[in-house]
Design a protein around this motif. Structure first.
Motif, PDB file in Angstrom:
ATOM      1  N   PRO A  97       0.869  -1.416  -0.133  1.00 10.34           N
ATOM      2  CA  PRO A  97       0.017   0.057   0.016  1.00 10.34           C
ATOM      3  C   PRO A  97       0.925   1.164   0.123  1.00 10.34           C
ATOM      4  CG  PRO A  97       0.012  -1.252   2.109  1.00 10.34           C
ATOM      5  CD  PRO A  97       0.810  -1.866   1.321  1.00 10.34           C
ATOM      6  N   GLY A  98       0.555   2.071  -0.941  1.00 11.13           N
ATOM      7  CA  GLY A  98       1.019   3.373  -0.969  1.00 11.13           C
ATOM      8  C   GLY A  98       2.755   3.322  -1.700  1.00 11.13           C
ATOM      9  N   VAL A  99       3.004   2.259  -2.173  1.00 15.57           N
ATOM     10  CA  VAL A  99       4.537   1.869  -2.461  1.00 15.57           C
ATOM     11  C   VAL A  99       4.522   1.563  -3.897  1.00 15.57           C
ATOM     12  CG1 VAL A  99       6.699   1.019  -2.120  1.00 15.57           C
ATOM     13  CG2 VAL A  99       5.122   1.571  -0.034  1.00 15.57           C
ATOM     14  N   LEU A 100       5.190   2.031  -5.017  1.00 19.54           N
ATOM     15  CA  LEU A 100       5.408   1.401  -6.294  1.00 19.54           C
ATOM     16  C   LEU A 100       4.099   1.536  -7.051  1.00 19.54           C
ATOM     17  CD1 LEU A 100       7.517  -1.912  -5.341  1.00 19.54           C
ATOM     18  CD2 LEU A 100       8.367   0.454  -5.686  1.00 19.54           C
ATOM     19  N   GLY A 101       3.207   2.263  -6.656  1.00 24.51           N
ATOM     20  CA  GLY A 101       1.909   2.259  -7.263  1.00 24.51           C
ATOM     21  C   GLY A 101       1.333   0.939  -7.363  1.00 24.51           C
ATOM     22  N   HIS A 102       1.418   0.275  -6.268  1.00 19.39           N
ATOM     23  CA  HIS A 102       0.619  -1.020  -6.205  1.00 19.39           C
ATOM     24  C   HIS A 102      -1.095  -0.620  -5.778  1.00 19.39           C
ATOM     25  CE1 HIS A 102       4.088  -4.231  -5.645  1.00 19.39           C
ATOM     26  NE2 HIS A 102       3.970  -3.775  -6.967  1.00 19.39           N
ATOM     27  N   ALA A 103      -1.076   0.137  -4.607  1.00 18.32           N
ATOM     28  CA  ALA A 103      -2.546   0.052  -4.103  1.00 18.32           C
ATOM     29  C   ALA A 103      -2.262   1.351  -3.108  1.00 18.32           C
ATOM     30  CB  ALA A 103      -2.728  -1.139  -3.368  1.00 18.32           C
ATOM     31  N   TRP A 104      -3.467   1.912  -2.816  1.00 21.17           N
ATOM     32  CA  TRP A 104      -3.832   2.996  -1.761  1.00 21.17           C
ATOM     33  C   TRP A 104      -4.695   2.650  -0.848  1.00 21.17           C
ATOM     34  CZ3 TRP A 104      -2.481   3.660  -6.838  1.00 21.17           C
ATOM     35  CH2 TRP A 104      -1.241   4.442  -7.191  1.00 21.17           C
ATOM     36  N   VAL A 105      -4.696   2.986   0.388  1.00 22.09           N
ATOM     37  CA  VAL A 105      -5.656   2.677   1.301  1.00 22.09           C
ATOM     38  C   VAL A 105      -6.165   4.356   1.757  1.00 22.09           C
ATOM     39  CG1 VAL A 105      -6.359   1.875   3.640  1.00 22.09           C
ATOM     40  CG2 VAL A 105      -4.536   0.742   2.179  1.00 22.09           C
ATOM     41  N   LEU A 106      -7.507   4.660   1.416  1.00 19.28           N
ATOM     42  CA  LEU A 106      -7.881   5.911   1.167  1.00 19.28           C
ATOM     43  C   LEU A 106      -9.088   6.202   2.257  1.00 19.28           C
ATOM     44  CD1 LEU A 106      -7.387   6.542  -2.436  1.00 19.28           C
ATOM     45  CD2 LEU A 106      -5.943   7.313  -0.612  1.00 19.28           C
ATOM     46  N   PRO A 107      -9.311   7.280   2.835  1.00 18.24           N
ATOM     47  CA  PRO A 107     -10.439   7.599   3.722  1.00 18.24           C
ATOM     48  C   PRO A 107     -11.782   7.742   2.781  1.00 18.24           C
ATOM     49  CG  PRO A 107      -9.068   9.484   3.575  1.00 18.24           C
ATOM     50  CD  PRO A 107      -8.438   8.276   2.975  1.00 18.24           C
ATOM     51  N   TYR A 108     -12.789   7.152   3.061  1.00 18.40           N
ATOM     52  CA  TYR A 108     -13.843   7.058   2.473  1.00 18.40           C
ATOM     53  C   TYR A 108     -15.189   7.264   3.266  1.00 18.40           C
ATOM     54  CZ  TYR A 108     -17.032   4.774  -1.273  1.00 18.40           C
ATOM     55  OH  TYR A 108     -17.993   4.446  -2.285  1.00 18.40           O
ATOM     56  N   TRP A 109     -16.212   8.213   2.748  1.00 13.72           N
ATOM     57  CA  TRP A 109     -17.267   8.323   3.427  1.00 13.72           C
ATOM     58  C   TRP A 109     -18.484   7.678   2.995  1.00 13.72           C
ATOM     59  CZ3 TRP A 109     -18.192  10.996   7.766  1.00 13.72           C
ATOM     60  CH2 TRP A 109     -19.494  11.401   8.041  1.00 13.72           C
ATOM     61  N   ASP A 110     -18.770   6.807   4.001  1.00 16.14           N
ATOM     62  CA  ASP A 110     -19.974   5.811   3.797  1.00 16.14           C
ATOM     63  C   ASP A 110     -21.308   6.461   4.384  1.00 16.14           C
ATOM     64  OD1 ASP A 110     -21.756   3.915   3.756  1.00 16.14           O
ATOM     65  OD2 ASP A 110     -20.766   2.547   5.034  1.00 16.14           O
ATOM     66  N   ARG A 111     -21.876   7.137   3.342  1.00 15.84           N
ATOM     67  CA  ARG A 111     -23.105   7.976   3.689  1.00 15.84           C
ATOM     68  C   ARG A 111     -24.098   7.324   4.306  1.00 15.84           C
ATOM     69  NH1 ARG A 111     -23.371   8.055  -1.940  1.00 15.84           N
ATOM     70  NH2 ARG A 111     -22.461  10.295  -2.010  1.00 15.84           N
ATOM     71  N   ASN A 112     -24.272   6.022   4.313  1.00 14.71           N
ATOM     72  CA  ASN A 112     -25.225   5.114   4.840  1.00 14.71           C
ATOM     73  C   ASN A 112     -24.917   4.391   6.278  1.00 14.71           C
ATOM     74  OD1 ASN A 112     -27.263   5.511   2.627  1.00 14.71           O
ATOM     75  ND2 ASN A 112     -25.890   3.908   1.401  1.00 14.71           N
ATOM     76  N   ALA A 113     -23.976   4.861   6.776  1.00 17.73           N
ATOM     77  CA  ALA A 113     -23.371   3.849   7.897  1.00 17.73           C
ATOM     78  C   ALA A 113     -24.036   4.476   8.965  1.00 17.73           C
ATOM     79  CB  ALA A 113     -21.753   4.078   8.077  1.00 17.73           C
ATOM     80  N   ASN A 114     -24.104   4.050  10.269  1.00 15.96           N
ATOM     81  CA  ASN A 114     -24.628   4.635  11.513  1.00 15.96           C
ATOM     82  C   ASN A 114     -26.199   5.293  11.376  1.00 15.96           C
ATOM     83  OD1 ASN A 114     -22.347   4.287  12.748  1.00 15.96           O
ATOM     84  ND2 ASN A 114     -21.422   6.143  12.542  1.00 15.96           N
ATOM     85  N   ASP A 115     -26.887   4.520  10.793  1.00 17.46           N
ATOM     86  CA  ASP A 115     -28.131   4.831  10.435  1.00 17.46           C
ATOM     87  C   ASP A 115     -28.242   6.109   9.632  1.00 17.46           C
ATOM     88  OD1 ASP A 115     -29.338   2.769  12.093  1.00 17.46           O
ATOM     89  OD2 ASP A 115     -28.966   3.963  13.749  1.00 17.46           O
ATOM     90  N   LYS A 116     -27.459   5.951   8.546  1.00 19.79           N
ATOM     91  CA  LYS A 116     -27.555   6.976   7.463  1.00 19.79           C
ATOM     92  C   LYS A 116     -26.902   8.501   7.852  1.00 19.79           C
ATOM     93  CE  LYS A 116     -30.673   5.126   4.436  1.00 19.79           C
ATOM     94  NZ  LYS A 116     -31.509   5.082   3.380  1.00 19.79           N
ATOM     95  N   ARG A 117     -26.012   8.399   9.175  1.00 22.45           N
ATOM     96  CA  ARG A 117     -25.690   9.539   9.550  1.00 22.45           C
ATOM     97  C   ARG A 117     -24.244   9.582   8.996  1.00 22.45           C
ATOM     98  NH1 ARG A 117     -27.509   7.938  14.558  1.00 22.45           N
ATOM     99  NH2 ARG A 117     -25.508   6.880  15.170  1.00 22.45           N
ATOM    100  N   GLY A 118     -23.734   8.527   8.622  1.00 22.70           N
ATOM    101  CA  GLY A 118     -22.735   8.664   7.864  1.00 22.70           C
ATOM    102  C   GLY A 118     -21.302   8.288   8.584  1.00 22.70           C
ATOM    103  N   ALA A 119     -20.288   7.732   8.096  1.00 18.35           N
ATOM    104  CA  ALA A 119     -18.993   7.473   8.889  1.00 18.35           C
ATOM    105  C   ALA A 119     -17.687   7.205   8.025  1.00 18.35           C
ATOM    106  CB  ALA A 119     -19.154   6.060   9.728  1.00 18.35           C
ATOM    107  N   TYR A 120     -16.636   7.615   8.355  1.00 19.27           N
ATOM    108  CA  TYR A 120     -15.332   7.353   7.647  1.00 19.27           C
ATOM    109  C   TYR A 120     -15.134   5.754   7.745  1.00 19.27           C
ATOM    110  CZ  TYR A 120     -14.759  12.194   7.450  1.00 19.27           C
ATOM    111  OH  TYR A 120     -14.790  13.836   7.216  1.00 19.27           O
ATOM    112  N   LYS A 121     -14.884   5.273   6.346  1.00 21.16           N
ATOM    113  CA  LYS A 121     -14.294   4.023   6.279  1.00 21.16           C
ATOM    114  C   LYS A 121     -13.122   3.918   5.314  1.00 21.16           C
ATOM    115  CE  LYS A 121     -18.535   1.445   7.250  1.00 21.16           C
ATOM    116  NZ  LYS A 121     -19.468   0.375   6.972  1.00 21.16           N
ATOM    117  N   ALA A 122     -12.202   2.979   5.269  1.00 23.37           N
ATOM    118  CA  ALA A 122     -11.152   2.986   4.446  1.00 23.37           C
ATOM    119  C   ALA A 122     -11.348   2.000   3.297  1.00 23.37           C
ATOM    120  CB  ALA A 122      -9.932   2.210   5.143  1.00 23.37           C
ATOM    121  N   GLN A 123     -11.116   2.769   1.994  1.00 19.13           N
ATOM    122  CA  GLN A 123     -11.392   1.895   0.836  1.00 19.13           C
ATOM    123  C   GLN A 123      -9.811   1.583   0.228  1.00 19.13           C
ATOM    124  OE1 GLN A 123     -12.413   4.679  -2.581  1.00 19.13           O
ATOM    125  NE2 GLN A 123     -13.964   3.001  -3.208  1.00 19.13           N
TER     126      GLN A 123
END
Length: 294
Positions: A97-123
């Motif tokens: 992750p994050g090296v050699l252009g292989h892959a990235w772990v990025l913050p993602y806003w899940d709008r349906n989490a927590n009874d649609k209040r939203g929450a950050y997850k990693a993508q």
């Protein structure tokens, strides 16, 4: 030679409860509420090691993860399980992750989490170089490349019974605007195939699939590195016509996925959720730095 991932997954499932490094065990014994995200990652060292291909080290994956967190602090606001899930997929596919252009772990806003209040997850975003690396590991690929055709280049594209792709780039002067993107694969058995996508069609693809958008404006790599994303898209589409590789298929399936299930077999059932990648420079949920891409 392609690895027998299914067999490796079964082995991981049967032995996971018996494994653990001294360092990881010591961290894991702390109360969950006291563990930082870095602590949680370190506590998974034994599980990461079992998941990884032979010859790779979980300690390197953990160092890569720590660097990614320093570079993208908002990951610390993400559901920790989703960060671990993205790293587990990297471990199983042997990507950094994050090296050699292989892959990235990025913050993602899940709008349906927590009874649609939203929450950050990693993508997890699989990079172009990650797909190339996995393709070569199969042992069935002799060469693989992706390029851009500009309007002042000489080129010829023919589909049908005798398909042909000829591209002679202009070596001096202005090559003009991009008109198409393509990927070509030559197989170890001597065969070959290619795919060409026009610039206009690539723009339509971006607008249809890039989740990194805010108020209709595209952010992230589709804005900052359109050519690289176009090459990745060509390779993803070309993979449908390449020799079947378990790892390559799993990488394509998990590109853009959010994983909270750490069991080894979860890599075979990736979850794509409705949301947006988040920009570190913008605290608004809909912005993005690295796009969720198709």
């Amino acid at each position: 030679m392609a690895r027998d991932l299914a067999a490796r997954l079964n082995t991981q499932t049967n032995t996971a409860n018996n494994a653990g490094s001294d360092a990881g065990t010591a961290v894991a014994q702390r109360p969950q509420a006291e563990m930082t995200l870095n602590d949680k990652i370190r506590s998974m060292e034994a599980e990461f090691q079992m998941a990884m291909p032979r010859g790779t080290e979980a300690t390197q994956l953990i160092r890569d993860a720590m660097t990614a967190i320093r570079q993208t602090p908002k990951l610390q606001q993400c559901d920790g399980q989703s960060v671990l899930g993205s790293l587990m997929t990297c471990a199983q596919l042997g990507l950094r992750p994050g090296v050699l252009g292989h892959a990235w772990v990025l913050p993602y806003w899940d709008r349906n989490a927590n009874d649609k209040r939203g929450a950050y997850k990693a993508q997890l975003i699989i990079g172009y170089q990650g797909l190339v690396d996995l393709a070569y590991r199969s042992g069935q690929i002799a060469s693989l490349s992706a390029r851009t055709i500009f309007e002042n280049d000489l080129y010829q594209v023919e589909y049908g019974l005798e398909e042909k792709l000829v591209h002679s780039p202009l070596m001096t002067g202005n090559r003009g605007n991009p008109v198409a993107y393509y990927a070509v694969v030559r197989l170890a058995n001597g065969g070959s195939t290619f795919i060409v996508i026009s610039h206009d069609d690539m723009v339509k693809h971006r607008d249809a699939y890039a989740s990194a958008q805010k108020n209709g404006v595209v952010f992230g790599p589709w804005r900052d590195n359109f050519e690289g994303m176009a090459h990745k898209t060509c390779l993803r589409m070309l993979s449908k016509y390449m020799p079947k590789s378990t790892d390559m298929a799993l990488a394509v399936a998990n590109d853009g996925a959010v994983r909270v299930d750490l069991t080894p077999s979860a890599v075979e059932h990736p979850q794509h959720i409705d949301g947006e990648v988040v920009d570190e420079a913008d605290d608004v949920d809909a912005a993005a730095t690295e796009g969720g891409v198709q």
